[in-house]
Write a protein that holds these residues in place. Sequence first.
Motif, PDB file in Angstrom:
ATOM      1  N   MET A   1       0.842  -1.197   0.000  1.00 29.01           N
ATOM      2  CA  MET A   1       0.000   0.000   0.000  1.00 29.01           C
ATOM      3  C   MET A   1       0.879   1.249   0.000  1.00 29.01           C
ATOM      4  SD  MET A   1      -2.873   1.159   2.828  1.00 29.01           S
ATOM      5  CE  MET A   1      -3.684  -0.427   2.726  1.00 29.01           C
ATOM      6  N   THR A   2       0.631   2.164  -0.919  1.00 31.29           N
ATOM      7  CA  THR A   2       1.399   3.406  -0.972  1.00 31.29           C
ATOM      8  C   THR A   2       0.970   4.336   0.149  1.00 31.29           C
ATOM      9  OG1 THR A   2      -0.224   4.376  -2.490  1.00 31.29           O
ATOM     10  CG2 THR A   2       1.658   3.233  -3.465  1.00 31.29           C
ATOM     11  N   ASN A   3       1.798   5.368   0.385  1.00 34.54           N
ATOM     12  CA  ASN A   3       1.462   6.348   1.415  1.00 34.54           C
ATOM     13  C   ASN A   3       0.151   7.056   1.080  1.00 34.54           C
ATOM     14  OD1 ASN A   3       3.771   5.768   2.872  1.00 34.54           O
ATOM     15  ND2 ASN A   3       4.999   7.309   1.782  1.00 34.54           N
ATOM     16  N   ILE A   4      -0.680   7.215   2.081  1.00 34.39           N
ATOM     17  CA  ILE A   4      -1.988   7.841   1.894  1.00 34.39           C
ATOM     18  C   ILE A   4      -2.052   9.124   2.716  1.00 34.39           C
ATOM     19  CG2 ILE A   4      -4.489   7.561   2.172  1.00 34.39           C
ATOM     20  CD1 ILE A   4      -4.060   4.550   1.972  1.00 34.39           C
ATOM     21  N   SER A   5      -2.539  10.174   2.098  1.00 32.89           N
ATOM     22  CA  SER A   5      -2.685  11.441   2.792  1.00 32.89           C
ATOM     23  C   SER A   5      -3.887  11.396   3.738  1.00 32.89           C
ATOM     24  CB  SER A   5      -2.877  12.571   1.772  1.00 32.89           C
ATOM     25  OG  SER A   5      -3.300  13.762   2.412  1.00 32.89           O
ATOM     26  N   TRP A   6      -3.691  11.921   4.935  1.00 37.70           N
ATOM     27  CA  TRP A   6      -4.790  12.018   5.901  1.00 37.70           C
ATOM     28  C   TRP A   6      -5.934  12.864   5.330  1.00 37.70           C
ATOM     29  CZ3 TRP A   6      -7.694  10.393   9.500  1.00 37.70           C
ATOM     30  CH2 TRP A   6      -8.395  11.229  10.368  1.00 37.70           C
ATOM     31  N   ASP A   7      -5.598  13.858   4.529  1.00 37.80           N
ATOM     32  CA  ASP A   7      -6.625  14.704   3.915  1.00 37.80           C
ATOM     33  C   ASP A   7      -7.533  13.910   2.981  1.00 37.80           C
ATOM     34  OD1 ASP A   7      -5.870  17.002   5.213  1.00 37.80           O
ATOM     35  OD2 ASP A   7      -4.550  17.694   3.607  1.00 37.80           O
ATOM     36  N   ASP A   8      -6.981  12.872   2.329  1.00 37.64           N
ATOM     37  CA  ASP A   8      -7.806  12.045   1.440  1.00 37.64           C
ATOM     38  C   ASP A   8      -8.921  11.348   2.218  1.00 37.64           C
ATOM     39  OD1 ASP A   8      -6.193  12.836  -0.617  1.00 37.64           O
ATOM     40  OD2 ASP A   8      -5.158  10.907  -0.861  1.00 37.64           O
ATOM     41  N   TYR A   9      -8.578  10.870   3.414  1.00 37.93           N
ATOM     42  CA  TYR A   9      -9.603  10.248   4.251  1.00 37.93           C
ATOM     43  C   TYR A   9     -10.697  11.255   4.624  1.00 37.93           C
ATOM     44  CZ  TYR A   9      -6.979   5.909   5.042  1.00 37.93           C
ATOM     45  OH  TYR A   9      -6.349   4.697   4.888  1.00 37.93           O
ATOM     46  N   LYS A  10     -10.286  12.453   4.976  1.00 31.80           N
ATOM     47  CA  LYS A  10     -11.264  13.472   5.381  1.00 31.80           C
ATOM     48  C   LYS A  10     -12.151  13.877   4.204  1.00 31.80           C
ATOM     49  CE  LYS A  10      -8.305  16.329   7.417  1.00 31.80           C
ATOM     50  NZ  LYS A  10      -7.832  17.486   8.231  1.00 31.80           N
ATOM     51  N   ILE A  11     -11.564  13.934   3.011  1.00 32.63           N
ATOM     52  CA  ILE A  11     -12.356  14.264   1.820  1.00 32.63           C
ATOM     53  C   ILE A  11     -13.354  13.154   1.530  1.00 32.63           C
ATOM     54  CG2 ILE A  11     -12.220  14.565  -0.687  1.00 32.63           C
ATOM     55  CD1 ILE A  11      -9.553  16.060  -0.211  1.00 32.63           C
ATOM     56  N   ARG A  37     -10.489  13.578  -7.851  1.00 34.16           N
ATOM     57  CA  ARG A  37      -9.111  13.093  -7.971  1.00 34.16           C
ATOM     58  C   ARG A  37      -8.632  12.476  -6.658  1.00 34.16           C
ATOM     59  NH1 ARG A  37      -4.541  15.561  -6.649  1.00 34.16           N
ATOM     60  NH2 ARG A  37      -5.530  17.629  -6.542  1.00 34.16           N
ATOM     61  N   ARG A  38      -8.962  13.095  -5.532  1.00 29.95           N
ATOM     62  CA  ARG A  38      -8.506  12.586  -4.235  1.00 29.95           C
ATOM     63  C   ARG A  38      -9.228  11.286  -3.855  1.00 29.95           C
ATOM     64  NH1 ARG A  38      -5.669  16.954  -1.763  1.00 29.95           N
ATOM     65  NH2 ARG A  38      -5.082  15.497  -0.107  1.00 29.95           N
ATOM     66  N   ILE A  39     -10.507  11.177  -4.216  1.00 32.51           N
ATOM     67  CA  ILE A  39     -11.253   9.944  -3.957  1.00 32.51           C
ATOM     68  C   ILE A  39     -10.642   8.797  -4.765  1.00 32.51           C
ATOM     69  CG2 ILE A  39     -13.459   8.764  -4.303  1.00 32.51           C
ATOM     70  CD1 ILE A  39     -13.452  10.607  -1.925  1.00 32.51           C
ATOM     71  N   ASN A  40     -10.396   9.052  -6.051  1.00 32.27           N
ATOM     72  CA  ASN A  40      -9.779   8.019  -6.903  1.00 32.27           C
ATOM     73  C   ASN A  40      -8.408   7.625  -6.371  1.00 32.27           C
ATOM     74  OD1 ASN A  40     -11.983   7.998  -8.629  1.00 32.27           O
ATOM     75  ND2 ASN A  40     -11.082   9.469 -10.061  1.00 32.27           N
ATOM     76  N   GLN A  41      -7.674   8.609  -5.911  1.00 36.14           N
ATOM     77  CA  GLN A  41      -6.334   8.381  -5.366  1.00 36.14           C
ATOM     78  C   GLN A  41      -6.393   7.490  -4.129  1.00 36.14           C
ATOM     79  OE1 GLN A  41      -3.531  11.868  -5.244  1.00 36.14           O
ATOM     80  NE2 GLN A  41      -3.663  11.563  -3.026  1.00 36.14           N
ATOM     81  N   LEU A  42      -7.365   7.747  -3.259  1.00 39.59           N
ATOM     82  CA  LEU A  42      -7.507   6.958  -2.031  1.00 39.59           C
ATOM     83  C   LEU A  42      -7.933   5.527  -2.346  1.00 39.59           C
ATOM     84  CD1 LEU A  42      -7.571   6.779   1.068  1.00 39.59           C
ATOM     85  CD2 LEU A  42      -9.933   7.636   0.995  1.00 39.59           C
ATOM     86  N   GLU A  43      -8.913   5.375  -3.240  1.00 35.63           N
ATOM     87  CA  GLU A  43      -9.391   4.034  -3.584  1.00 35.63           C
ATOM     88  C   GLU A  43      -8.289   3.215  -4.258  1.00 35.63           C
ATOM     89  OE1 GLU A  43     -14.202   4.441  -4.176  1.00 35.63           O
ATOM     90  OE2 GLU A  43     -12.914   4.904  -5.901  1.00 35.63           O
TER      91      GLU A  43
END
Length: 296
Positions: A1-11, A37-43
Motif C-alpha cells: 500500500m502506498t502512502n496515503i494522505s490524511w486529507d484524502d480520508y477526510k475528503i 481526484r482525491r477519492i480516486n487516489q484513495l481508492e
Amino acid sequence: MTNISWDDYKIAYQVAIDGSLSQAGKSLNINHTTVLRRINQLETALEIKLFFRHQRGYKVTDAGKILLAELPELIARFSKLEYQLQNVESNISGELRISTISSYSSQLAPALKAFRDIYPAIRIKVLSTDDIVSLESGAAHVSLRAGPKPNGADLIVKELTRFKTHYYASKEYVKEFGKPSTNSSFNEHYWVLPTAEKYRIPFVRHVVDNIDQNRIVFQSNHFPDVNQAVIEGMGIGPMGEHQAKLYPSLVKIPLNSPKSEEAMWFVYHKDAKHSARVKCFYEFLHARLKRLQNNN
C-alpha cells in the motif's frame, strides 16, 4: 500500500456525508474535480471501492460504511492531539478562547485590552454563555465560572476573586421615591429583578417574599439587562459591587437581605497546563483583580 494522505480520508468522509462530489467540494471549499481526484487516489491506494457511483450521487459501499463509522472518532482524536501540541509553547501568541458567564463578559473587556497591550500577538475569542463549555473538546482554553467550585477529574481550578452583590437604585429614583426602611415598606417601591428561575437565589428570594408581584416593573433572565434597568432608574435591583462602583449615579440600598458572595473560578483542562497563553492569562488576571481589590 502506498502512502496515503490524511486529507484524502477526510475528503472521502465528507463525500460519504454529503453524497455528492459537488456538495462535498462546497463543504470543504475546494473544486469538485479535486474531490474526485482525491477519492480516486484513495481508492487506488487502498485497492478497494468506497463508493458506488450513480446518477443521484455517491453511495457508500460496505468499506465506505466502515469509513463513515470509524472516522469521526479518529478526527476527534487528531483534533485533541493538535490541541495538546499547540498548548506546549514558549511564545505568547495565537488564539486564546475564553468562555465566561454572560453577566461578566462585558466587564472583562478592559482586562482583555490590557492583556493584549502586553501580549499583542494574542488573538482573543470570548464565548459568552451561562452554559458550561467543554474544555476537553478545545472549544475554549479557559473558562471563567461563578458559583460553587467546578469539579472534574481532568480540570485544573483556581479561585480568582470573590464578588459581592447588593441592591442599588439610581440617585434620581432615590430622590423621587426614597429608600425602603423596613421589609414592610418594600411594596412602596418599584423593583427590577431576574426572572422566576433565579428566585432560588437567597438575596432575590428575600425581596420576592416581601413584595406584591405587581411591584416588579422589569424582569429579565439576563443579569446585565437587570443591571441596566437599575442604572436607568426603573427601580431597585441587584448588582455586583464591582460593577456598581463603575456608576457614581448609583446608591446602595441596605435591605438586610441574606449575604451574597460568590467566587469566580479560573478553569482549564489539564492538557493546557503547559500552555504559556493560559499561564500568562491567569497570572495577569489574578494580579489585576488583586490590585483592584486593594485599591477599593
